[in-house]
Design a protein around this motif. Sequence first.
Motif, PDB file in Angstrom:
ATOM      1  N   PHE A 123      15.936   6.310   0.850  1.00 44.75           N
ATOM      2  CA  PHE A 123      15.864   5.704  -0.467  1.00 44.75           C
ATOM      3  C   PHE A 123      14.661   4.772  -0.543  1.00 44.75           C
ATOM      4  CE2 PHE A 123      20.207   6.500   0.773  1.00 44.75           C
ATOM      5  CZ  PHE A 123      20.791   7.099  -0.348  1.00 44.75           C
ATOM      6  N   ASN A 124      14.114   4.641  -1.728  1.00 44.13           N
ATOM      7  CA  ASN A 124      13.068   3.653  -1.956  1.00 44.13           C
ATOM      8  C   ASN A 124      13.277   3.013  -3.316  1.00 44.13           C
ATOM      9  OD1 ASN A 124      11.862   6.346  -3.067  1.00 44.13           O
ATOM     10  ND2 ASN A 124      10.676   4.728  -4.053  1.00 44.13           N
ATOM     11  N   THR A 125      12.866   1.773  -3.453  1.00 43.09           N
ATOM     12  CA  THR A 125      13.008   1.091  -4.734  1.00 43.09           C
ATOM     13  C   THR A 125      11.982  -0.019  -4.886  1.00 43.09           C
ATOM     14  OG1 THR A 125      14.592   0.024  -6.221  1.00 43.09           O
ATOM     15  CG2 THR A 125      14.666  -0.646  -3.934  1.00 43.09           C
ATOM     16  N   ASN A 126      11.594  -0.265  -6.129  1.00 46.63           N
ATOM     17  CA  ASN A 126      10.790  -1.416  -6.514  1.00 46.63           C
ATOM     18  C   ASN A 126      11.466  -2.049  -7.716  1.00 46.63           C
ATOM     19  OD1 ASN A 126       8.637  -0.949  -4.684  1.00 46.63           O
ATOM     20  ND2 ASN A 126       7.811   0.622  -6.048  1.00 46.63           N
ATOM     21  N   ALA A 149      14.011   7.458 -10.735  1.00 46.13           N
ATOM     22  CA  ALA A 149      14.251   6.897 -12.061  1.00 46.13           C
ATOM     23  C   ALA A 149      13.346   5.700 -12.264  1.00 46.13           C
ATOM     24  CB  ALA A 149      15.706   6.477 -12.212  1.00 46.13           C
ATOM     25  N   ARG A 150      12.979   5.462 -13.513  1.00 50.12           N
ATOM     26  CA  ARG A 150      12.129   4.319 -13.855  1.00 50.12           C
ATOM     27  C   ARG A 150      12.690   3.671 -15.115  1.00 50.12           C
ATOM     28  NH1 ARG A 150       7.016   3.486 -16.620  1.00 50.12           N
ATOM     29  NH2 ARG A 150       5.916   1.723 -15.698  1.00 50.12           N
ATOM     30  N   LYS A 151      12.991   2.382 -15.023  1.00 55.77           N
ATOM     31  CA  LYS A 151      13.577   1.630 -16.124  1.00 55.77           C
ATOM     32  C   LYS A 151      12.626   0.523 -16.550  1.00 55.77           C
ATOM     33  CE  LYS A 151      16.669  -0.428 -18.826  1.00 55.77           C
ATOM     34  NZ  LYS A 151      17.113   0.140 -20.119  1.00 55.77           N
ATOM     35  N   VAL A 152      12.329   0.459 -17.839  1.00 54.15           N
ATOM     36  CA  VAL A 152      11.529  -0.610 -18.434  1.00 54.15           C
ATOM     37  C   VAL A 152      12.392  -1.271 -19.494  1.00 54.15           C
ATOM     38  CG1 VAL A 152       9.472  -1.177 -19.774  1.00 54.15           C
ATOM     39  CG2 VAL A 152       9.351   0.566 -17.983  1.00 54.15           C
ATOM     40  N   SER A 153      12.527  -2.590 -19.437  1.00 57.95           N
ATOM     41  CA  SER A 153      13.393  -3.291 -20.382  1.00 57.95           C
ATOM     42  C   SER A 153      12.674  -3.536 -21.708  1.00 57.95           C
ATOM     43  CB  SER A 153      13.874  -4.610 -19.771  1.00 57.95           C
ATOM     44  OG  SER A 153      12.795  -5.519 -19.616  1.00 57.95           O
ATOM     45  N   LEU A 170      -4.945   5.497 -12.191  1.00 59.37           N
ATOM     46  CA  LEU A 170      -4.269   4.383 -12.835  1.00 59.37           C
ATOM     47  C   LEU A 170      -2.759   4.581 -12.850  1.00 59.37           C
ATOM     48  CD1 LEU A 170      -5.120   1.741 -14.256  1.00 59.37           C
ATOM     49  CD2 LEU A 170      -4.874   2.963 -16.416  1.00 59.37           C
ATOM     50  N   LYS A 171      -2.305   5.786 -13.141  1.00 61.44           N
ATOM     51  CA  LYS A 171      -0.866   6.035 -13.220  1.00 61.44           C
ATOM     52  C   LYS A 171      -0.199   5.927 -11.844  1.00 61.44           C
ATOM     53  CE  LYS A 171       2.367   8.790 -15.904  1.00 61.44           C
ATOM     54  NZ  LYS A 171       3.490   8.808 -14.981  1.00 61.44           N
ATOM     55  N   MET A 172      -0.989   6.066 -10.760  1.00 66.52           N
ATOM     56  CA  MET A 172      -0.441   5.870  -9.425  1.00 66.52           C
ATOM     57  C   MET A 172       0.177   4.476  -9.265  1.00 66.52           C
ATOM     58  SD  MET A 172      -3.554   7.246  -7.071  1.00 66.52           S
ATOM     59  CE  MET A 172      -4.454   8.741  -7.449  1.00 66.52           C
ATOM     60  N   LEU A 173      -0.340   3.512 -10.016  1.00 70.47           N
ATOM     61  CA  LEU A 173       0.097   2.132  -9.838  1.00 70.47           C
ATOM     62  C   LEU A 173       1.554   1.928 -10.223  1.00 70.47           C
ATOM     63  CD1 LEU A 173      -3.002   0.237 -11.292  1.00 70.47           C
ATOM     64  CD2 LEU A 173      -2.416   0.573  -8.886  1.00 70.47           C
ATOM     65  N   GLU A 174       2.139   2.816 -11.008  1.00 70.38           N
ATOM     66  CA  GLU A 174       3.501   2.590 -11.466  1.00 70.38           C
ATOM     67  C   GLU A 174       4.518   2.632 -10.330  1.00 70.38           C
ATOM     68  OE1 GLU A 174       4.316   5.539 -14.386  1.00 70.38           O
ATOM     69  OE2 GLU A 174       4.665   7.147 -12.948  1.00 70.38           O
ATOM     70  N   SER A 175       4.134   3.135  -9.161  1.00 69.89           N
ATOM     71  CA  SER A 175       5.055   3.155  -8.026  1.00 69.89           C
ATOM     72  C   SER A 175       4.988   1.877  -7.197  1.00 69.89           C
ATOM     73  CB  SER A 175       4.751   4.359  -7.130  1.00 69.89           C
ATOM     74  OG  SER A 175       3.449   4.273  -6.596  1.00 69.89           O
ATOM     75  N   SER A 229       0.832  -1.196   0.000  1.00 71.67           N
ATOM     76  CA  SER A 229       0.000   0.000   0.000  1.00 71.67           C
ATOM     77  C   SER A 229       0.864   1.243   0.000  1.00 71.67           C
ATOM     78  CB  SER A 229      -0.917   0.028   1.229  1.00 71.67           C
ATOM     79  OG  SER A 229      -1.739  -1.108   1.279  1.00 71.67           O
ATOM     80  N   ILE A 230       0.266   2.321  -0.408  1.00 68.96           N
ATOM     81  CA  ILE A 230       0.907   3.631  -0.350  1.00 68.96           C
ATOM     82  C   ILE A 230      -0.102   4.593   0.256  1.00 68.96           C
ATOM     83  CG2 ILE A 230       2.134   5.404  -1.597  1.00 68.96           C
ATOM     84  CD1 ILE A 230       2.486   3.455  -3.872  1.00 68.96           C
ATOM     85  N   THR A 231       0.308   5.275   1.311  1.00 71.22           N
ATOM     86  CA  THR A 231      -0.569   6.248   1.951  1.00 71.22           C
ATOM     87  C   THR A 231      -0.354   7.630   1.358  1.00 71.22           C
ATOM     88  OG1 THR A 231       1.058   6.625   3.672  1.00 71.22           O
ATOM     89  CG2 THR A 231      -0.615   4.950   4.108  1.00 71.22           C
ATOM     90  N   SER A 232      -1.271   8.523   1.660  1.00 69.75           N
ATOM     91  CA  SER A 232      -1.186   9.879   1.124  1.00 69.75           C
ATOM     92  C   SER A 232       0.093  10.576   1.560  1.00 69.75           C
ATOM     93  CB  SER A 232      -2.409  10.688   1.558  1.00 69.75           C
ATOM     94  OG  SER A 232      -2.510  10.712   2.968  1.00 69.75           O
ATOM     95  N   GLU A 233       0.538  10.312   2.797  1.00 71.22           N
ATOM     96  CA  GLU A 233       1.746  10.959   3.294  1.00 71.22           C
ATOM     97  C   GLU A 233       2.967  10.586   2.458  1.00 71.22           C
ATOM     98  OE1 GLU A 233      -0.423   9.341   5.059  1.00 71.22           O
ATOM     99  OE2 GLU A 233      -1.271  10.800   6.462  1.00 71.22           O
ATOM    100  N   ALA A 234       2.945   9.407   1.846  1.00 68.38           N
ATOM    101  CA  ALA A 234       4.090   8.962   1.055  1.00 68.38           C
ATOM    102  C   ALA A 234       4.074   9.516  -0.360  1.00 68.38           C
ATOM    103  CB  ALA A 234       4.125   7.452   1.002  1.00 68.38           C
TER     104      ALA A 234
END
Length: 780
Positions: free
Chosen positions: A645-648, A696-700, A82-87, A66-71
């Motif tokens: 730092f954060n990463t997915n 940064a966002r990387k798509v192969s 829909l675009k929120m889902l990319e995180s 989940s992601i809260t509003s504070e984040a």
Amino acid sequence: MNHARRLLRTHRALKLVLLGGAMLASPALAAEAPVPAEVEELVVTGSRVSEATVAIGTDRVTATVSITSEALLSAPAGITGLKMLESLPGFKVQANDALGLYEFGNSVSVRAFNFQQIGFLLDSIPMGRSDQFGGSPIYRYVDNENLARLTASAGAGDVSLSSYASLGPIVSYITRGPQEEFGGKLSFSRGSDELLRAFGRIDTGEHNGFSAFASASLISGELWRGPGTIDRNHYEGQIRYRFGEGSLTFQTVHNDYFDYDSPSITKAQYLGTAGDIFGRKGRSFAYLGYVPLSGPLGSAATATSLPITAAGIPYSNAAFNQYYKFAVNSRKDHLYGLTLATPVGEAFDISTTAYYEKKSGYGVSPEAYATSLASYNNQRLIVAGLTAPKGLQYGLSTVDGERMGLNSRAGWKSGDHHIQAGVWYEDDDYHRTQQRYNVANGDPDGAPLLNEPVHLQRNYISNRKTTQIFLKDTISLFDDRLKLDVGFKGLNIDYVISGSRNPADFINRRTPRITDTWKDWFLPQVGAVWSLTGTDQVFASYSENLALPRGADDIFSAASPLAPGPEAETAKNYELGIRTNRPTFNAALVGYFTRFENRLQSFASLVPGSTTTETFFQNVGGVEAHGLEFSGQWKPELLGGKVYFNTNVSYSISEFKDNFATFLIAGNKVPDFPKWVFQGGVTFEPAPGAVLNLSARKVSKRYTNFTNAESTDGYMIYNAYVDLGDGFGVGPLKQVKARINIDNIFDKDYLGTISATTSTPATFRPGPRRTIQVSLSTDF
């Protein structure tokens, strides 16, 4: 855009702000349970982090984050749901523009599934189909500032969540209800491509159990490639009455949307090797903002003049269909919900939501003279009232419909058991028409002549009646160190389509009524989570799902009434993961295996029981996917607590398991499913009230067709924001902030959304260029 229009937009925006009386705190994101009154524990404490219990799905038996509003105070104002889902880990989102506003330009994939195989809910209201043309895609129903949390299960949504679209993935958007104190939010944003956004919200505060809020937002802007505009007016409101431990909540959403289209293009058009007569190429390839001249019969085509191709018909050349005013979308959506939630004694509680949705809209597309003439000649002796085509045709498609439902559940706690059961029923009526009309003089810039139909294509009604039940027992053992979820759901979908589904129905003077049913009353889900220590957990789950065939209306409109309907797609999802939750670090790692069966594909074959060959949708085997997903946040002590730092990261292999017709695709990669997706960022808080972030966002690499004969390169884009004033107030104004967002900092030129094909070159939507947005906001 002329000066008068800009002044009108600014006036509308300021009026909206004054009327709304409140605005943005930042993009708020949601979850399946009400927002807790207090944060239980913070992981990686900072102004851009989520609660420990939701960031990595603590105590969940499935991979749920989940992601809260504070984040997400950092997201650009107006970014779509829909675009929120990319995180989120596992979700691969492609969008036509930085905010994801253009509906037909968005795509989502997760594990083995695409956008139409994901279930979406707004609070306790299932959103039904995600089809842009006739469905209820989530981005029409949310404003970021009104969301409390977004929760996503990438592979195994809980059996208690209602959806006939999901083959496993479920995304829940939970709204931020009326606040207990009087106040409001205001924000105003300007950005690239004449973007203007204003948002206002006002909360009444709670009085004798009653509280309410109302909000309004306006977005207007120009297309980033080519002529045309995007306009969206959006309104939300809730009224809540609390009595004891229970509550009664009425909520409503209204959305009014209008935009011009931009074209999908092939690689040849993008590279400039397609020989486009208008000289278009690259990511700015767009529809024309002018009507070319009509040249003499048989003359050469140029960028400003098109030769006549049918004697006496000035606008007979097919290339006139590139004029932008013949590519339009308009939608109006209205949603109402009433929820009663109340305990019955100390161990029993119930919650029931009734909802009603009404929608309408239209789309416009062009049709060339020669195509219209052939269709006119096929129907003119059969359908009364038709008129011969005069040039370019005005293709008008309309949609309208009503959707209503009841979603009810109950829970009972006894010892180590928490038993839940529920039922959901929905009745969805949908009406679609499509026909071609003349325009004055056949001129692309002429007024539509809606009293001159040239040929008819569709006029049908479809209905879906859905019933879902579920039963689940959550068992806590060994002093709550082990939690088991054991449950199942049952799903029944009755489908009817009647009327004229395609031109052949008009020609054959038939209005068929076709019915089908898809059901499975036992779709199990089991899962377990084991707390190894106070900070570490392992979890595992297995689930089965069934879904309404994607694009059911198109499936049953594609062929004659004799063509059989398909089986429902089904899926089995396996997960195994570990998560940790420490003072300066949290993370989750999950491995998964997914297989879905009865994949749908349209191809030509004999209709069973006849000697007729037709092209219709058929079940052609399965898709398997396996991979790993990692999500984490880290705030090292050695940097003084000012940097985190954060990463997915997701690694995924999605493959076809079966061939169909003459296409030997077994073992091929599913198009538009990249092997690697990475998203990471660093946040710096140099002083109170100041936040800087670089991400940064990387798509192969992705394949673009089933035969894997074409692919598109991977890409990496960088985004940044600066947020100033957090915690700053002046008089009655609180949280007075300024934010600057920059998307695609280095102006990366890449191909984004893919419209995949079987074996031919695909079409793409180029990724948006660098955009900048400046927002001012305050609470009061």
